[in-house]
Design a protein around this motif. Sequence first.
Motif, short mmCIF file in Angstrom:
data_model
loop_
_atom_site.label_atom_id
_atom_site.label_comp_id
_atom_site.label_asym_id
_atom_site.label_seq_id
_atom_site.Cartn_x
_atom_site.Cartn_y
_atom_site.Cartn_z
N SER A 1 -8.25 32.58 -10.69
CA SER A 1 -6.92 33.12 -10.97
C SER A 1 -5.91 31.99 -10.86
CB SER A 1 -6.56 34.23 -9.98
OG SER A 1 -7.49 35.29 -10.05
N VAL A 2 -5.02 31.88 -11.85
CA VAL A 2 -4.03 30.80 -11.83
C VAL A 2 -2.64 31.37 -12.02
CG1 VAL A 2 -5.68 29.11 -12.74
CG2 VAL A 2 -4.18 30.36 -14.33
N MET A 3 -1.64 30.60 -11.62
CA MET A 3 -0.25 31.02 -11.80
C MET A 3 0.59 29.79 -12.12
SD MET A 3 0.97 31.61 -7.84
CE MET A 3 2.68 31.83 -8.35
N ALA A 4 1.79 30.04 -12.60
CA ALA A 4 2.71 28.95 -12.90
C ALA A 4 3.22 28.31 -11.62
CB ALA A 4 3.88 29.47 -13.74
N LEU A 5 3.50 27.04 -11.70
CA LEU A 5 4.05 26.30 -10.57
C LEU A 5 5.56 26.51 -10.50
CD1 LEU A 5 2.04 23.05 -11.13
CD2 LEU A 5 2.05 24.27 -8.96
N THR A 6 6.08 26.79 -9.32
CA THR A 6 7.52 26.90 -9.14
C THR A 6 8.12 25.49 -9.07
OG1 THR A 6 7.40 26.85 -6.73
CG2 THR A 6 7.16 29.01 -7.81
N PRO A 7 9.42 25.37 -9.31
CA PRO A 7 10.06 24.05 -9.17
C PRO A 7 9.86 23.44 -7.79
CG PRO A 7 11.53 25.58 -10.30
CD PRO A 7 10.35 26.39 -9.82
N GLU B 1 0.82 -1.22 0.00
CA GLU B 1 0.00 0.00 0.00
C GLU B 1 0.84 1.26 0.00
OE1 GLU B 1 -3.98 1.51 2.41
OE2 GLU B 1 -3.04 -0.41 2.88
N GLU B 2 1.97 1.23 0.70
CA GLU B 2 2.83 2.42 0.78
C GLU B 2 3.39 2.78 -0.60
OE1 GLU B 2 3.51 -0.46 2.52
OE2 GLU B 2 2.22 0.16 4.17
N GLU B 3 3.75 1.75 -1.38
CA GLU B 3 4.30 1.99 -2.72
C GLU B 3 3.24 2.59 -3.64
OE1 GLU B 3 6.30 -1.30 -4.50
OE2 GLU B 3 7.35 -1.85 -2.65
N VAL B 4 1.99 2.10 -3.52
CA VAL B 4 0.91 2.64 -4.36
C VAL B 4 0.67 4.11 -4.02
CG1 VAL B 4 -1.53 2.46 -4.95
CG2 VAL B 4 -0.18 0.39 -4.60
N ARG B 5 0.64 4.42 -2.71
CA ARG B 5 0.44 5.80 -2.30
C ARG B 5 1.56 6.70 -2.79
NH1 ARG B 5 -0.17 4.48 3.06
NH2 ARG B 5 -2.25 3.83 3.64
N SER B 6 2.78 6.19 -2.69
CA SER B 6 3.93 6.97 -3.13
C SER B 6 3.88 7.24 -4.63
CB SER B 6 5.22 6.22 -2.79
OG SER B 6 6.34 6.92 -3.26
N ALA B 7 3.48 6.23 -5.41
CA ALA B 7 3.37 6.40 -6.86
C ALA B 7 2.27 7.38 -7.21
CB ALA B 7 3.10 5.06 -7.53
N ALA B 8 1.16 7.35 -6.45
CA ALA B 8 0.05 8.26 -6.71
C ALA B 8 0.44 9.70 -6.42
CB ALA B 8 -1.15 7.87 -5.87
N ARG B 9 1.28 9.88 -5.38
CA ARG B 9 1.74 11.24 -5.07
C ARG B 9 2.81 11.69 -6.05
NH1 ARG B 9 1.69 9.23 0.36
NH2 ARG B 9 3.92 8.89 0.20
N GLY B 10 3.46 10.55 -6.70
CA GLY B 10 4.61 10.83 -7.52
C GLY B 10 4.36 11.56 -8.78
N GLN B 11 3.30 11.63 -8.88
CA GLN B 11 3.29 12.35 -10.18
C GLN B 11 3.05 13.94 -10.03
OE1 GLN B 11 0.76 9.96 -12.53
NE2 GLN B 11 2.41 8.96 -13.30
N GLU C 1 5.43 17.91 -14.87
CA GLU C 1 5.20 18.89 -15.93
C GLU C 1 3.71 19.15 -16.06
OE1 GLU C 1 5.33 15.55 -19.49
OE2 GLU C 1 6.94 17.03 -19.32
N ASP C 2 3.38 20.17 -16.87
CA ASP C 2 1.99 20.57 -17.11
C ASP C 2 1.34 21.08 -15.83
OD1 ASP C 2 2.35 19.79 -19.71
OD2 ASP C 2 1.37 17.84 -19.47
N GLY C 3 0.19 21.72 -16.01
CA GLY C 3 -0.61 22.16 -14.89
C GLY C 3 -0.35 23.60 -14.46
N VAL C 4 -1.38 24.25 -13.91
CA VAL C 4 -1.28 25.59 -13.36
C VAL C 4 -1.90 25.59 -11.97
CG1 VAL C 4 -1.21 26.83 -15.55
CG2 VAL C 4 -3.43 26.24 -14.54
N LEU C 5 -1.35 26.43 -11.09
CA LEU C 5 -1.80 26.49 -9.70
C LEU C 5 -2.92 27.51 -9.54
CD1 LEU C 5 -1.25 25.58 -6.72
CD2 LEU C 5 0.27 27.57 -6.56
N VAL C 6 -4.00 27.13 -8.89
CA VAL C 6 -5.13 28.03 -8.64
C VAL C 6 -4.79 28.94 -7.46
CG1 VAL C 6 -7.56 28.20 -8.00
CG2 VAL C 6 -6.80 26.38 -9.54
#
Length: 472
Positions: free
Chosen positions: A386-392, A364-374, A402-407
């Motif tokens: 209002s959205v902005m670019a994600l910082t590193p 279960e821990e590996e599945v959770r980690s992979a789900a967060r991994g992305q 990659e991809d995505g914008v922060l609300v």
Amino acid sequence: MIGVLSVWCVLIFWNTSLHATNLPDFTPLVEQYGPAVVNISTSSRKTEENSEHGGGGRSLPELPEDSPFNEFFRRFFDEQPEGGFMEELPSTSLGSGFIISADGYVVTNNHVIEESGEIIVRLNDRREFVAQLIGADKRSDLALLKVEATDLPTVKLGSSSALKVGEWVLAIGSPFGFEYSVTAGIVSAKGRSLPKDTYVPFIQTDVAINPGNSGGPLFNMAGEVVGVNSQIYSRTGGFMGLSFAIPVDMMIHIVEQLKANGKVTRGWLGVLIQDVTRELAESFAMDKPQGALVAQVLPNSPAEAAGFQVGDIILKFNGKTIERSAELPPLVGMSELDKPAVAEVLRGSEVLNIDVIVSELPPEEEVRSAARGQGSSTTSNRMGVSVMALTPEQRKELNIAEDGVLVQKVERGPAQEAGIRDNDVIVMLDGKRVKDVKHFSELVSGLEAGRTVPVLINRRGNPSFLALKIPK
């Protein structure tokens, strides 16, 4: 007048007697299979926290210190004392089980024997045996025990797939330690999905189940075990008309693995899914809500290797129709490992058949980690967001490569109505990946007024689709 009244009373009595004769008689079932139901008690060394004033806000019934019911009430009331000191005390757990073979195999719930020391199995003829734990499975909440004995009474296993809603069922167990208590009711629903129990399609009944019934059998009128009583829904700690049993078809599958290997292996697809709501069905141009909507494809998973994509809607798996997303995990879990399976998928307006090799479900821990991994920003008055670019740093924290914008902020408008919140990451809009802030603005401006479109968000590492209605 007296004559008319007498006739009326006779009719009422006759009508009541007629209905009474139509009620089921459970006595032959109890007499034949009751001896195969057992009481289970366990002992362990459990760390308790004592304090001068005791509880954490909920009071327990006043019972003798050595009462076997104390442990049940602690569990049900979720007592968590604050302060005080720690000491190790012996604890006793009472539950139920049933014998499935004359040579001593016994089925019960995992939570009945979890973290236990000695396990005692007591028959209704007062014989007692020390049981060996053959194996337990936390995900299905099942455990298999073995006692050294022969010619034991056994139950008869039936089929939960043949069970019908409205059918009479009966439970035998030890609620609150009252051994071999019998309660009856009907099947309320099948295939229920409960929080944190993804792989069990529960049977819901209105049979009175209380602490101590856990692990006991649920019988149909033919005297066959159709389920293992496992959970209740309660706001008080006692029975409220909602009880849940693990289907016997799943139990048989689990027990076979526990007997052979001492553990359970399950199939794994590697997708995070959600239900298709009416609004999402409209946004995907579907006639009705059905299937399991893929919100995330986990890296290095069978789904990724097979070519599943975010936004796919799984309609069938190995020929079995998926009406709700909760129906998919049990089907995948019981699939043969390293064997090909076929998923029917709606992608856009096209229905595809995808071949996938089901692999073993990782820890279960590996599945959770992979789900967060992305940063630039923009405001869309059309959506009210209002959205902005994600910082590193944010990408690293949220594990979004990659991809995505922060609300930044959600105001009154379509985004708020859809359920988008501050700090969500908008990953996909109307089936298109959001590359950056500029691309997000272009996608929003190109949306057709009056349409409902799917939007994929990532909220604290959890992906989810929402239905966004574009104003006219």
